[in-house]
Design an enzyme around this catalytic site. Structure first.
Site, PDB file in Angstrom:
ATOM      1  N   LYS A   1      36.200  20.239  19.253  1.00  0.00           N
ATOM      2  CA  LYS A   1      35.593  19.900  17.984  1.00  0.00           C
ATOM      3  C   LYS A   1      35.901  18.439  17.654  1.00  0.00           C
ATOM      4  CE  LYS A   1      38.090  20.474  14.150  1.00  0.00           C
ATOM      5  NZ  LYS A   1      39.358  19.751  14.019  1.00  0.00           N
TER       6      LYS A   1
ATOM      7  N   ASP B   1      36.631  18.639   9.240  1.00  0.00           N
ATOM      8  CA  ASP B   1      37.832  18.862  10.042  1.00  0.00           C
ATOM      9  C   ASP B   1      38.249  20.335  10.054  1.00  0.00           C
ATOM     10  OD1 ASP B   1      40.043  17.878  11.585  1.00  0.00           O
ATOM     11  OD2 ASP B   1      41.331  18.171   9.825  1.00  0.00           O
TER      12      ASP B   1
ATOM     13  N   HIS C   1      37.295  26.136  11.524  1.00  0.00           N
ATOM     14  CA  HIS C   1      38.360  27.127  11.343  1.00  0.00           C
ATOM     15  C   HIS C   1      38.126  28.079  10.161  1.00  0.00           C
ATOM     16  CE1 HIS C   1      40.046  24.430  14.169  1.00  0.00           C
ATOM     17  NE2 HIS C   1      40.689  23.637  13.338  1.00  0.00           N
TER      18      HIS C   1
ATOM     19  N   HIS D   1      40.452  26.239  18.096  1.00  0.00           N
ATOM     20  CA  HIS D   1      41.755  26.794  18.482  1.00  0.00           C
ATOM     21  C   HIS D   1      42.229  27.891  17.528  1.00  0.00           C
ATOM     22  CE1 HIS D   1      43.511  24.034  15.514  1.00  0.00           C
ATOM     23  NE2 HIS D   1      44.628  24.718  15.620  1.00  0.00           N
TER      24      HIS D   1
HETATM   25  C1  BG6 Z   1      42.853  20.694  13.661  1.00  0.00           C
HETATM   26  C2  BG6 Z   1      42.572  19.632  12.644  1.00  0.00           C
HETATM   27  O1  BG6 Z   1      41.656  21.240  14.153  1.00  0.00           O
HETATM   28  O2  BG6 Z   1      43.620  21.717  13.071  1.00  0.00           O
HETATM   29  C3  BG6 Z   1      43.853  19.092  12.061  1.00  0.00           C
HETATM   30  O3  BG6 Z   1      41.839  18.588  13.249  1.00  0.00           O
HETATM   31  C4  BG6 Z   1      44.718  20.200  11.545  1.00  0.00           C
HETATM   32  O4  BG6 Z   1      43.593  18.148  11.034  1.00  0.00           O
HETATM   33  C5  BG6 Z   1      44.874  21.283  12.596  1.00  0.00           C
HETATM   34  O5  BG6 Z   1      45.983  19.650  11.213  1.00  0.00           O
HETATM   35  C6  BG6 Z   1      45.586  22.493  12.036  1.00  0.00           C
HETATM   36  O6  BG6 Z   1      45.865  23.377  13.072  1.00  0.00           O
HETATM   37  P1  BG6 Z   1      47.120  24.324  13.008  1.00  0.00           P
HETATM   38  O7  BG6 Z   1      47.032  25.137  14.253  1.00  0.00           O
HETATM   39  O8  BG6 Z   1      48.327  23.458  12.925  1.00  0.00           O
HETATM   40  O9  BG6 Z   1      46.940  25.132  11.749  1.00  0.00           O
END
Ligand code: BG6
Length: 500
Positions: free
Chosen positions: A158, A245, A250, A188
């Site tokens: 992404k 983002d 997500h 992810h």
């Molecule tokens: C990423 C974003 O996809 O996910 C980041 O680009 C963010 O800005 C991150 O900090 C958060 O992921 P996780 O797994 O730490 O919740």
């Protein structure tokens, strides 16, 4: 899950993602004996260095990441034997030619790799050139049959586009060279155990699904709060902002898993068909009414864990008058039979007081409270909280009678903790998703129509914010739950933002 001998090519092997996530994930899989003989990793980056220096750099990166734990010399020696380097400029066709020759030489060795996985871990501006050169120089070419070996797969990071229009264009371009079954658009969050558990919780139990609808649920709150600021990613984040983002990918993924109908099987297309239906049912926000449904925030200076931190506009690489939102809060409605009238509140921001991601499903209050004489300071409706991170787990809140002669009610939580039950997650999200891709399972990856449908949900918000007057930024202090206006999203409803 048996990983076949294959070759993983990481374009952008000296980048942040490769250092912090991909190499530690591959090292961890090596440590756990999950990568077979004949497994090869080829890093491609611009730096002029030999293989030994590259391996040392990867060793430091693995040591610095807290995903993989301390580096074990014996495991690293095994990992390093599989690790190769090709110097290349991703805009230059000659680099891809060199890469192909290197791969071909390696692939002659025994045991023969059964496939190639190319990971685009590079800035999105390089995607078009990379996909085209990969195809023209025969590094990653179209394979029509999803069961054919050797297989060729591409993981695209992404952000996949910056609007529906640009995502469509990128999809079109990728499809000029590859078939859909070869394209793995990674998010992810879908690799996190607790996120996958949403489906197990809902569809491997029989007591929750009958109450999982507008008849019993008042609203759903999805939060992804972070304490970190923009870190060293101002260049990317200034262009992206919170909605691109975190929400387009997500948070909308969490929403679809919570709201989808039961798929007929746990297979890529069955699951993704249902997710796409949810995205298509989300009511489109209309120009003029955006402010009632979407609030943006940007952090000013404040305190996190007792430590003063600068505001977003004071961060390195950020414009002093930046209009980039670092937080957003949305109220979305899903127009279908199951969810009509149930608001989904979504919230995510940087520099909030706690790092916590959760899905909280709040049920309706009992229709009549017969305990007229009871002491009820505040009746807390039933709530199921699915904690994505940290303290992964699930809890159910309900009212009980406080022991004593007086009739008093109090909400309590019945809780399940992953750490207590299983000692924590075995594999990181990237490990899970890399293995899925190598074994050809696309269930936890976004399909072409899915990313476009997700952009269609957020595009009106992005457009309205871009076209409207400047926001009164900064409007929340670092270390707080966001701007006051975010509470207005609950106007007329029964809830308020949780402080999980
Ligand atoms: C990423 C974003 O996809 O996910 C980041 O680009 C963010 O800005 C991150 O900090 C958060 O992921 P996780 O797994 O730490 O919740």
């Amino acid at each position: 899950m048996k990983v076949p001998p294959c070759t993983v090519v990481i374009l952008g092997a000296e980048g942040d993602l490769a250092h912090r996530k991909l190499m530690p994930a591959l090292y961890h899989l090596t440590r756990d004996g999950l990568l077979p003989e004949g497994f090869t990793i080829v890093g491609v980056a611009r730096r002029d260095q030999g293989e030994d220096r590259f391996r040392q750099a990867m060793k430091s990166a693995i040591a610095e990441s807290n995903e993989a734990g301390p580096v074990d010399e014996e495991v690293f020696a095994r990992f390093a034997r599989r690790l190769f380097y090709v110097r290349g400029d991703l805009n230059d066709p000659a680099s891809y030619r060199a890469l192909r020759q290197r791969l071909e030489a390696r692939e002659k060795e025994e045991p023969k790799p059964q496939g190639r996985l190319v990971y685009l871990s590079v800035p999105p501006s390089l995607y078009p050139a990379a996909v085209e050169h990969l195809s023209r120089e025969a590094v990653a070419v179209r394979v029509r049959d999803p069961r054919a070996t050797p297989w060729v797969r591409l993981i695209v990071e992404k952000p996949f586009g910056r609007s529906r229009e640009t995502a469509r264009e990128l999809n079109r371009l990728v499809h000029e060279h590859l078939s859909e079954h070869q394209v793995f658009r990674i998010d992810h969050y879908l690799g996190k155990e607790t996120v996958q558990n949403v489906l197990v919780f809902r569809f491997a139990n029989s007591i929750f699904e009958p109450v999982w609808s507008r008849q019993h649920i008042d609203h759903v709150q999805i939060t992804a709060a972070e304490t970190v600021g923009v870190e060293h990613r101002a260049g990317y984040y200034e262009e992206a902002g919170a909605v691109r983002d975190m929400f387009q990918n997500h948070l909308l993924q969490l929403l679809t898993l919570t709201a989808m109908e039961p798929p007929s099987s746990f297979t890529a297309d069955a699951v993704r068909d249902e997710k796409v239906k949810v995205l298509a049912s989300i009511r489109r926000l209309r120009e003029g009414g955006i402010d009632d449904h979407a609030v943006r925030g940007q952090y000013g200076p404040g305190t996190i864990d007792g430590r003063p931190v600068p505001g977003y506009r004071q961060e390195q690489g950020v414009a002093p008058d930046s209009q980039t939102p670092t937080l957003a809060a949305l109220r979305l409605m899903v127009d279908n039979w199951r969810w009509q009238g149930v608001p989904f509140y979504l919230r995510s921001g940087k520099r909030m007081p706690r790092r916590v991601s959760e899905i909280a499903v709040q049920f309706r209050c009992p229709p009549h409270l017969m305990f007229a004489r009871a002491r009820v300071p505040e009746l807390a409706p039933n709530l199921i909280a699915m904690r994505v991170q940290p303290d992964e787990g699930l809890s159910l809140r309900f009212e009980i009678k406080v022991p004593g002669l007086e009739l008093a009610l109090k909400p309590v939580d019945m809780a399940f903790s992953y750490a207590e039950a299983f000692g924590g997650a075995e594999h990181s999200a990237y490990e899970t998703l890399l293995v899925d891709c190598m074994t050809g399972d696309a269930t936890l990856f976004a399909r072409r129509d899915e990313v476009e449908a997700a952009w269609a949900v957020v595009d009106p918000i992005l457009d309205a914010w871009a076209a409207g007057p400047p926001a009164p930024f900064p409007n929340y202090a670092a270390g707080t739950w966001g701007p006051r206006e975010a509470h207005k999203l609950f106007a007329g409803g029964a809830g308020r933002w949780r402080e999980p």
